[in-house]
Design an enzyme around this catalytic site. Structure first.
Site, PDB file in Angstrom:
ATOM      1  CB  VAL A 119       0.238   1.364  -4.470  1.00 32.65           C
ATOM      2  CG1 VAL A 119      -0.860   2.046  -5.256  1.00 32.65           C
ATOM      3  CG2 VAL A 119       0.460  -0.047  -4.985  1.00 32.65           C
ATOM      4  CD  GLU A 120      -1.071   7.329   0.000  1.00 35.83           C
ATOM      5  OE1 GLU A 120      -1.261   8.492   0.386  1.00 35.83           O
ATOM      6  OE2 GLU A 120      -1.689   6.350   0.460  1.00 35.83           O
ATOM      7  CB  SER A 121       5.642   5.911  -2.273  1.00 31.37           C
ATOM      8  OG  SER A 121       5.527   5.867  -0.878  1.00 31.37           O
TER       9      SER A 121
ATOM     10  CB  ALA B 203      -0.941  -0.013   1.199  1.00 25.99           C
TER      11      ALA B 203
ATOM     12  CB  SER C 194       2.548  10.616  -3.699  1.00 24.60           C
ATOM     13  OG  SER C 194       1.423  10.206  -2.975  1.00 24.60           O
TER      14      SER C 194
END
Length: 107
Positions: A28-30, A25, A33
Site C-alpha cells: 500500500v505504501e509503495s 502495508a 509513494s
C-alpha cells in the site's frame, strides 16, 4: 492512480502459514509513494510516507493479489492516498490502507 500485483507464496508467510501483514502495508505504501511522487515530479519534488494505516481483512496463503492506490487529497505540501489489495481470482478485498505523504524537494 497506481495499479500493480504481487504473486504471493510461502516466502511471504508468517510462522503460521499466512501472508504477513507487513507485505500488505509495504505494498500500500509503495503504490501510494509512487503515485504521489509522480504527481509532484514536475515541481521537482517527491513524496515520503508520514503515516501508514493498513487494515488486514482476510488471510491469504498464496496466489496473485492486485494492488490499487488512488489519491484522496493532493495538496501543496502533503497528500493522502488510499490503497486496496484484492485477490485476483475473485476480487475479494484482503487489505485496505491509507497513507499520508509529505512532498519534499528532490535535492
Amino acid at each position: 492512480g497506481v495499479r500493480g500485483w504481487i504473486d504471493l507464496d510461502e516466502q511471504h508467510h508468517t510462522p503460521w502459514g499466512v501472508v504477513h501483514g507487513g507485505v500488505y502495508a509495504a505494498a500500500v505504501e509503495s503504490a501510494a509513494s509512487l503515485g504521489a511522487s509522480a504527481a509532484v515530479k514536475d515541481r521537482e519534488q517527491f513524496a515520503v510516507g508520514l503515516n501508514n494505516n493498513t487494515d488486514f481483512l482476510r488471510p491469504v496463503t498464496k496466489g496473485r493479489v492486485d494492488v490499487v492506490a488512488e489519491p484522496i487529497m493532493q495538496g501543496k505540501s502533503q497528500q493522502l492516498w488510499q490503497g486496496a489489495i484484492t485477490r485476483a481470482h475473485d476480487g475479494k478485498e484482503v487489505a485496505r490502507g491509507q497513507v499520508r505523504l509529505q512532498n519534499v524537494p528532490l535535492s
